[in-house]
Design an enzyme around this catalytic site. Structure first.
Site, PDB file in Angstrom:
ATOM      1  N   ASP A   1      -4.373  -5.228   5.451  1.00 42.69           N
ATOM      2  CA  ASP A   1      -4.676  -6.012   4.251  1.00 42.69           C
ATOM      3  C   ASP A   1      -3.517  -6.950   3.942  1.00 42.69           C
ATOM      4  OD1 ASP A   1      -5.941  -6.942   2.037  1.00 42.69           O
ATOM      5  OD2 ASP A   1      -5.505  -5.204   0.775  1.00 42.69           O
TER       6      ASP A   1
ATOM      7  N   HIS B   1      -2.653  -0.944  -3.451  1.00 44.22           N
ATOM      8  CA  HIS B   1      -3.850  -0.128  -3.224  1.00 44.22           C
ATOM      9  C   HIS B   1      -3.792   1.085  -4.143  1.00 44.22           C
ATOM     10  CE1 HIS B   1      -4.554  -1.788   1.111  1.00 44.22           C
ATOM     11  NE2 HIS B   1      -4.748  -2.672   0.160  1.00 44.22           N
TER      12      HIS B   1
ATOM     13  N   SER C   1       0.866  -1.179   0.000  1.00 43.60           N
ATOM     14  CA  SER C   1       0.000   0.000   0.000  1.00 43.60           C
ATOM     15  C   SER C   1       0.899   1.224   0.000  1.00 43.60           C
ATOM     16  CB  SER C   1      -0.929  -0.040   1.217  1.00 43.60           C
ATOM     17  OG  SER C   1      -1.744   1.112   1.256  1.00 43.60           O
TER      18      SER C   1
END
Length: 1020
Positions: free
Chosen positions: A189, A97, A70
């Protein structure tokens, strides 16, 4: 799991879409998201997906690496790709992301870091080795049969977890050939995806804290215990290149039967090391799953032979713990298989909470509970079923597991935000409390569950249970272990109680213990009237994975195939033709086994059915049997009764009785009764004369004398037993009289103790009332404190004396990059946005001196905080840590800076206004930006005239070239010495001045104007 605020990630250029979303904002699509069943998998592995590919691609299977990141992931991606060889034979899929509404430049940016093709993923594209695939924006990416699958970005509970989704599908599709890597990023995540890969037998990596720009994602995965290696991106690349050629990933694992001698011998050593260190024996777990887990550990440690791994285990005992954790991989969830809970509500709960059972606590057991989701799910389902009656009915849920770390997590009742995809919003609101980094079960649900570390097979079970939920645990047991577990469940359950198994499990050969209630949901009911079960069963010899044999050498296996069948056949024929019929009875004379044709010797009496030998035996044999059996039990010797006569179908018959004691150790557990047939005796024709009749009476007299001798012997035995009984009774009577006197004395003492207990009971009741009041006060204070911490908009961190995190406010979590799982971790392991220099030294000084410390610091974004360290005092005034408050003083600092700047500017303005020399500020293009009163007096132009006309009217035409050169030098930032120049007065006069010039710089350090001081030297 969004838990921290980050500085915005800089875009590569204007209008680009390489925007790293700091926190997930929507949930993964439900299709395939829960890719693995959850129970208490011990050594579990899912079968790999299809290896077939198309479009001319090499069908040989190759590993696929899923890489998630991310914020801060772009740099980590580059460092990883720069170090990877271009011909390692691996495929790489990058999940980043991305902002959903912008075009992505991730693929062209990463293409500069590697010679491998870097391609944006397309739907249905087959995955090729030595290629890099990048997720496109506004999509969810998965893999099916080694092809990429693009799905619409879906919103569910406000979270988008693309890394978790892809890694789960990768684990489902490739099994042990799946590799997961988590790089820099915020939130959590990827944690669930790495869990799925590890459960499927794949390998997992995470970026270390020193090299990660943001440690949220890798830190969450590491804290969850699902990461094999923690390394910087460059070293992760080296490890990927090494394991790419390891046999574990490139070749299918050999069957257990191949190389059986070496494998079994080596496995026995591994099992011994595991049992010695953990106390748990894995030798009766299913062997293929055990071998897959061990081979996975070999791949992690660059080993290829079991013998080398055994040596590594002996020299590195900590690896035994890691192997133990690998064998106990658990991928669990709340309300797994929701249909099973629906069936429980419809068919089981109405019986458990029947009104006729009012006043009795309902007891439930969840063996193999992992981190507690199954137990909490049952508690929630029961509370929902009971509704308003929940407070009136007692519920006790026992949850056990052999994994102490999993039990510790279950007891904490703290779960990350991934549960929002498993638990409905209504249940989250009612049964969970939002906490730092996730959710915590409410106290009412937590109080229903008792968690314990317990070995299902070895430790005593719980008893008097109404329901057992054991889902997806038995599938990892071999047949003997499954039999043992089901016998334990039968013992632990109340009559007509319930057993819930997993979708892939059944009771198998134990159908005599349980009746099927719901076939589809695997719900069973305990049978109460079943043959006696041997609950002490436990194999005492080393057994193979699926049978009871101990011989592992190949020669023994061949002999076992050639000889035993012939021997058993011969034994069976000999027993059928030559062994007399008989029965085996217990010490209570209950028949346990019939051999041969025993019908002629049995004559059941009318009435209730029974297996008691004396009641089943022919009435003419009952007396002899009773006497012989009692004698055999008393003496422990074989008893033989020849010539015992009885009538069979009106015909006299004669048999020999033989009683053989059967021992286990020194105790007689069973007796074998054999009926040896002698002959049938037919009645003779009546004699015609007295002599014949006299001659025929002699056999009859002999029979009567023999019967009389037997009767005399039986009578003597009965008399001896009676005399012994009378003596024992007399001794017992004397003991009873003595005991009666002692009891009378004890009764008087008990009366006195009763009065004292009554007094003590009153005191205890009073103390109990006080404790209840204090508990209420404590609960209220705890609630007030939690609300206070949540409401105070101030980052506060509490550290223990050991520098471990004890508590923090939500604002501190954002500032310091903390999540709920960081409680108990050393503060030195956290990569915070603000660093306190010499923190350990300062904390030690505050604790020792009890003197607060205050210092001003800037965070990574340049914002100022006043950091205040104060000692943490307990109620008994003991120093037990330090409280650190971070007060935002950035506004105060800015105000102070502005005040100082304003004061300075005022002083400078006064100097400029009152100076006798002309002071002006000039742009390099000739504009006048400032003009003081002295300049107006000396040159004759007002300030407004000078600013409007610029410097040109003041410079004579002949002096312009030199003046432009001067301005050019100042524009380059050069230092200029004082110079004599000419100036034109407003009335046309030429003045000679001494000019001193200084270059002015902007906030970026670039020249933007020149400040000049000019003194008139006199004369025209």
């Amino acid at each position: 799991m969004a838990r921290e605020q980050r500085p915005p990630h800089s875009n590569p250029g204007p209008g680009t879409a390489l925007v790293a979303a700091d926190t997930p904002d929507s949930a993964p699509p439900p299709a395939g998201a829960d890719t693995r069943d959850a129970g208490r998998p011990g050594p579990g592995d899912a079968p790999t997906g299809a290896d077939q590919t198309g479009d001319g691609i090499d069908p040989a299977p190759f590993p696929i690496v899923g890489i998630g990141a991310s914020a801060g992931g772009l740099d980590a991606f580059r460092r990883l790709l720069q170090r990877l060889p271009v011909d390692a034979g691996l495929a790489y899929v990058l999940i980043q992301h991305l902002a959903p509404s912008h075009e992505s430049l991730l693929a062209p940016l990463l293409a500069e870091a590697t010679a491998m093709p870097v391609i944006e993923a397309r739907d249905g594209r087959p995955i090729e080795p030595d290629h890099v695939y990048v997720i496109p924006p506004n999509r969810t990416l998965g893999v099916h049969h080694r092809r990429l699958v693009l799905l619409e970005r879906e919103l569910d509970s406000g979270r988008h977890l693309p890394v978790d989704y892809f890694l789960k599908t990768l684990a489902d599709d490739l099994g042990r050939q799946a590799i997961g890597v988590i790089l820099s990023g915020t939130a959590s995540d990827g944690t669930q995806g790495l869990k799925a890969i590890k459960a499927a037998g794949g390998l997992t990596f995470a970026q270390d804290t020193k090299s990660a720009e943001y440690y949220g994602m890798p830190g969450s995965a590491i804290a969850a215990g699902c990461v094999d290696l923690v390394l910087p991106p460059a070293e992760i690349a080296d490890e990927l290149a090494r394991i790419a050629v390891h046999p574990y990933l490139r070749h299918p694992p050999p069957e257990v039967s191949e190389g059986l001698t070496e494998t079994e011998d080596d496995l026995a050593k591994i099992f011994l090391l595991l049992r010695s260190r953990t106390g748990n024996d894995f030798s009766l777990y299913k062997r293929p799953a055990i071998l897959r887990r061990i081979r996975r550990r070999l791949a992690v440690h660059k080993l290829e032979r079991l013998a080398d791994y055994i040596h590594y285990l002996q020299t590195q005992p900590a690896e035994i713990d890691r192997l133990f954790e690998d064998l106990l991989i658990s991928v669990t969830a709340f309300f797994r298989e929701p249909e099973s809970f629906d069936t429980l509500r419809e068919q089981v709960f109405p019986h458990l909470f029947d009104e006729r059972r009012a006043g009795r606590r309902v007891r439930v057991w969840v063996p193999g509970c992992a981190t507690g989701e199954e137990a909490y799910s049952l508690a929630i389902a029961m509370q929902e079923f009971l509704g308003e009656r929940a407070a009136e009915i007692g519920i006790q849920i026992f949850a056990s597991d052999i994994d102490g770390k999993a039990i510790a997590k279950a007891r904490a009742g703290q779960f990350d935000e991934s549960i929002v995809g498993q638990v409905s919003p209504e249940r989250l609101r009612r049964f969970f409390v939002k906490s730092a980094g996730g959710y915590r079960v409410t106290k009412s649900i937590r109080d229903l569950c008792v968690f314990a570390v317990q070995n299902l097979i070895k430790d005593p079970p719980f008893s008097r249970l109404d329901l057992i939920s054991c889902r997806n645990l038995l599938i990892y047991f071999s047949a003997p272990l499954q039999k043992r577990a089901l016998q334990i469940f039968h013992y632990a359950l109340e009559p007509n109680a319930f057993l819930l198994l997993g979708a892939s499990e059944s009771i198998g050969a134990q159908a005599d213990l349980f009746a099927l209630l719901d076939k589809q949901r695997r719900i069973y009911v305990k049978k109460s009237h079943v043959p006696r079960v041997d609950y002490s069963f436990m194999p005492t010899i080393h057994q193979g994975p699926d049978d009871g044999a101990t011989a592992s050498p190949a020669s023994t296996a061949r002999a076992g195939r050639e000889q035993p069948d012939l021997a058993r056949t011969a034994d069976r024929l000999l027993l059928a033709h030559y062994a007399p019929p008989g029965v085996i009875v217990s010490r209570d004379l209950e028949i346990l086994y019939f051999h041969g044709e025993t019908g002629p010797y049995m004559d059941p009496a009318p009435g209730a059915a029974t297996l008691n030998l004396i009641k089943l035996a022919h009435q003419d044999l009952a007396v002899e049997l009773r006497t012989s059996l009692h004698k055999a039990l008393r003496t422990g010797q074989e008893v033989y009764r020849p010539g015992v006569r009885y009538r069979r179908n009106g015909v006299r018959a004669e048999i020999n009785l033989r009683i053989l004691p059967m021992r286990t150790g020194d105790e007689i557990d069973h007796l074998m009764v054999l009926f040896e047939e002698v002959s049938l005796i037919t009645d003779a024709e009546p004699a015609t004369d007295a002599a014949a009749r006299a001659g025929d009476d002699r056999p009859r007299v002999a029979d009567l004398e023999r019967e009389l001798a037997v009767t005399r012997e039986q009578l003597q035995a009965i008399i001896a037993e009676l005399e012994g009984t009378n003596e024992a009774r007399q001794a017992a009577n004397e003991e009873i009289q003595s005991a009666n006197e002692e009891l009378q004395s004890a009764n008087e003492e008990l009366e006195t103790a009763k009065e004292e207990l009554q007094s003590t009971n009153e005191e205890l009741a009073t103390v109990n009332d006080e404790l209840e009041g204090r508990n209420r006060d404590l609960a209220e204070a705890n609630s007030d404190l939690n609300n206070l911490l949540a409401s105070v908009n101030l980052p506060i961190l509490i550290l223990g004396q050991d520098m471990r995190i004890r508590q923090f406010t939500p604002q501190a979590g954002k500032l310091l990059n903390l999540i709920g799982g960081d409680l108990g971790r050393p503060i030195s392991n956290i990569q915070a946005n603000i660093l306190v220099p010499e923190l350990e030294t300062r904390v030690a000084a505050v604790i020792e001196d009890m003197a607060p410390q205050v210092l001003d610091l800037q965070d990574n974004a340049g914002r100022w905080y006043s950091v205040r360290l104060r000692p943490y005092k307990t109620l008994d005034n003991r120093i037990d840590g330090v409280v650190i408050a971070f007060i935002d003083v950035d506004g105060i600092k800015e105000t102070e800076r502005l005040r100082q700047t304003l004061a300075l500017e005022r002083r400078l303005a006064t100097v400029v206004r009152d100076a006798n020399d002309a002071i002006m500020v000039q742009g390099f293009d000739g504009r006048i930006l400032a003009w003081n009163p002295a300049a107006e007096r000396l040159f004759g132009y007002s300030e407004s005239q000078a600013i409007e006309s610029g410097i040109e009217p003041l410079v004579p035409a002949a002096a312009w070239p030199a003046y432009r050169a001067l301005l050019a030098r100042l524009a380059r930032g050069e230092s200029v010495e004082p110079q004599r120049l000419e100036r034109r007065h407003a009335d046309g006069r030429i003045l000679r001045v001494l000019l001193t010039a200084t270059t002015l710089l902007d906030e970026h350090g670039q020249p933007y104007a020149a400040a000049t001081t000019e003194r008139v030297l006199g004369g025209e």
